[in-house]
Scaffold this motif. Structure first.
Motif, PDB file in Angstrom:
ATOM      1  N   ARG A 148       1.454  -9.720  -4.334  1.00 35.64           N
ATOM      2  CA  ARG A 148       1.718  -9.297  -5.472  1.00 35.64           C
ATOM      3  C   ARG A 148       0.444  -7.959  -5.712  1.00 35.64           C
ATOM      4  NH1 ARG A 148       6.077  -8.394  -7.412  1.00 35.64           N
ATOM      5  NH2 ARG A 148       5.352  -7.426  -8.812  1.00 35.64           N
ATOM      6  N   PRO A 149       1.235  -6.526  -5.684  1.00 31.83           N
ATOM      7  CA  PRO A 149       0.332  -5.703  -5.684  1.00 31.83           C
ATOM      8  C   PRO A 149      -0.286  -5.968  -6.687  1.00 31.83           C
ATOM      9  CG  PRO A 149       2.243  -4.795  -6.544  1.00 31.83           C
ATOM     10  CD  PRO A 149       2.426  -7.019  -6.312  1.00 31.83           C
ATOM     11  N   PRO A 150      -1.864  -4.521  -7.599  1.00 36.22           N
ATOM     12  CA  PRO A 150      -2.417  -4.200  -6.494  1.00 36.22           C
ATOM     13  C   PRO A 150      -3.114  -5.394  -5.686  1.00 36.22           C
ATOM     14  CG  PRO A 150      -3.755  -4.367  -8.431  1.00 36.22           C
ATOM     15  CD  PRO A 150      -2.592  -5.007  -8.970  1.00 36.22           C
ATOM     16  N   GLN A 151      -2.797  -4.379  -3.788  1.00 37.47           N
ATOM     17  CA  GLN A 151      -4.047  -5.168  -3.452  1.00 37.47           C
ATOM     18  C   GLN A 151      -5.153  -4.306  -1.997  1.00 37.47           C
ATOM     19  OE1 GLN A 151      -3.811  -8.739  -2.124  1.00 37.47           O
ATOM     20  NE2 GLN A 151      -2.395  -8.829  -3.152  1.00 37.47           N
ATOM     21  N   PRO A 152      -5.986  -4.244  -2.469  1.00 35.92           N
ATOM     22  CA  PRO A 152      -7.360  -3.234  -1.580  1.00 35.92           C
ATOM     23  C   PRO A 152      -7.292  -2.861  -0.584  1.00 35.92           C
ATOM     24  CG  PRO A 152      -7.860  -5.883  -1.138  1.00 35.92           C
ATOM     25  CD  PRO A 152      -6.922  -6.187  -2.243  1.00 35.92           C
ATOM     26  N   LEU A 153      -6.538  -2.078   0.191  1.00 34.08           N
ATOM     27  CA  LEU A 153      -7.003  -1.127   1.227  1.00 34.08           C
ATOM     28  C   LEU A 153      -7.230  -2.004   2.202  1.00 34.08           C
ATOM     29  CD1 LEU A 153      -7.779   2.637   0.412  1.00 34.08           C
ATOM     30  CD2 LEU A 153      -5.211   1.714   1.173  1.00 34.08           C
TER      31      LEU A 153
END
Length: 433
Positions: free
Chosen positions: A421-426
């Motif tokens: 699920r977002p948000p995910q880190p870069l």
């Protein structure tokens, strides 16, 4: 070759499964769009599991399993309540172990009319006696040049796909999606595909002419043996019988392409892409190799035993849309009986069916009949796939004509996302080396 063919062993049982809603035989038949007798045929083939109803009268079926079978077989059109698409078609009906082109028994139609006449029937609903399709010279020349550039080991489907692209490039009117424009392209495309295939045995191309039907053009591309009237009749009938078979996997792909208003050559390309699967167009090659081995060994028993021992399905048997013998196989077997050199191969095919029946009651499908033709007449194992591809081009065009009349891009399902699920880190870059 088999359109969504399947084989199964013994009927399963619902024991051990998580309990869910159960349906009566009548409710199951209504969901599947079949007769109650056909429901029990699905049970005998292992496609449904049943449980005796309380009191011992009748059977019940797991609702989720029934709905899964509906999705696999497409026997009932999904409606808005299912969140699915409705495919209204006036081309092919499969019902009660028979199939019909525009309401006419397809096997009877193929018995009285050649491939081109049957193609015109499924395209337009009219029979044009003696019609012949002719390849435009520039289309045929471009297709042959493109095919000649392929490696020698290329398969027939490889050659047909390349010929298709070359033929499309020579047709500036291919973007005309009117019925008249599509049919004009189709009548030139089919003989261009056949004409681009190399001659068997390295022979020279024969002179092309308006009086040469598709079956006669295709025969010398499949075998170096001369065609008798009886053997040519088998090939022509096979082409007519295979022209369409409702929403098989390749036909669904063709309709998706047509929904995006891809031109007819691209529609056929989409169909050919799916056709190469071993569970679809390539299935006849497996049946060919098996039959050749049966003829060589003189009995089906050791060959069938080898397949069962290694967990492989016996090719050429079983079809999920028919409880008995595939009507296409029945029609071709009857014609093959008039081909003298086919007698030992035909006997081998019957031996395969009888031997396998000791393990599970499966009937011959059209792949087995095509294999009898290809083995008996010295054709390569991939000949059945080539016959299927050429023939089914007519069906893909027929479905494209229907789809062009529908709302564009209507086939846009939504994916069920199961990722993080977002948000995910870069993401961090991997270290060099």
């Amino acid at each position: 070759m088999t359109d969504q063919a399947a084989q199964h062993s013994d009927p399963g049982d619902a024991g051990g499964a998580v309990e869910g809603p159960r349906l009566t035989t009548r409710e199951t038949a209504e969901l599947l769009g079949v007769k109650p007798e056909t429901v029990y045929a699905y049970v005998s083939r292992g496609q449904l599991s049943s449980r005796r109803a309380p009191g011992g009268r009748g059977s019940t079926f797991d609702a989720a399993e029934v709905k899964s079978l509906v999705r696999r077989t497409g026997r009932r059109e999904p409606g808005p309540a299912d969140g699915g698409l409705v495919f209204r078609t006036g081309i092919t009906l499969i019902e009660s172990d028979r199939y019909y082109f525009r309401g006419v028994d397809a096997t009877e139609l193929a018995r009285h009319h050649g491939y081109e006449e049957v193609a015109e029937w499924i395209w337009t609903g009219e029979i044009q006696p003696g019609i012949r399709f002719t390849a435009p010279p520039e289309s045929l020349a471009a297709a042959r040049r493109a095919v000649d550039a392929l490696p020698a080991h290329s398969g027939s489907t490889d050659r047909l796909r390349v010929a298709l692209v070359a033929a499309a490039a020579t047709d500036p009117l291919r973007f005309d999606l009117s019925p008249r424009g599509v049919l004009s392209s189709a009548r030139g495309l089919i003989p261009s595909l056949v004409g681009a295939l190399p001659m068997a045995g390295g022979r020279e191309f024969p002179a092309e002419g308006d009086t040469m039907g598709i079956a006669r053009q295709l025969w010398p591309k499949l075998t170096a043996q001369p065609a008798s009237a009886a053997s040519l009749a088998v090939l022509d009938t096979a082409l007519a019988l295979l022209a369409d078979h409702d929403l098989a996997a390749s036909t669904l792909a063709a309709r998706v392409a047509a929904s995006a208003h891809a031109h007819p050559y691209a529609v056929v390309s989409a169909g050919l892409g799916v056709l190469e699967g071993p569970l679809h167009g390539a299935a006849s090659g497996l049946a060919h190799r098996m039959l050749a081995e049966v003829v060589e060994r003189g009995s089906a028993s050791p060959v069938v035993a080898d397949h069962l021992r290694t967990g492989r399905r016996v090719p050429g048997l079983g079809h999920r849309l028919y409880t008995g013998e595939d009507p296409r196989a029945t029609a071709l077997f009857a014609l093959l009986a008039d081909v003298p050199q086919a007698a030992p191969v035909l006997a081998a095919a019957r031996d395969v069916v009888t031997t396998t029946a000791r393990h599970t009651p499966l009937h011959a499908n059209v792949d087995l009949a095509l294999a009898v033709l290809s083995v008996a007449c010295g054709m390569p194992a991939e000949a059945g796939e080539a016959v299927f591809a050429v023939s089914r081009t007519a069906g893909w065009i027929a479905h494209a004509l229907e789809e062009y009349a529908e709302r564009p891009l209507r086939m846009r399902p939504s994916g069920q996302y199961e990722g993080p699920r977002p948000p995910q880190p870069l993401p961090s870059p991997r270290p060099a080396g």
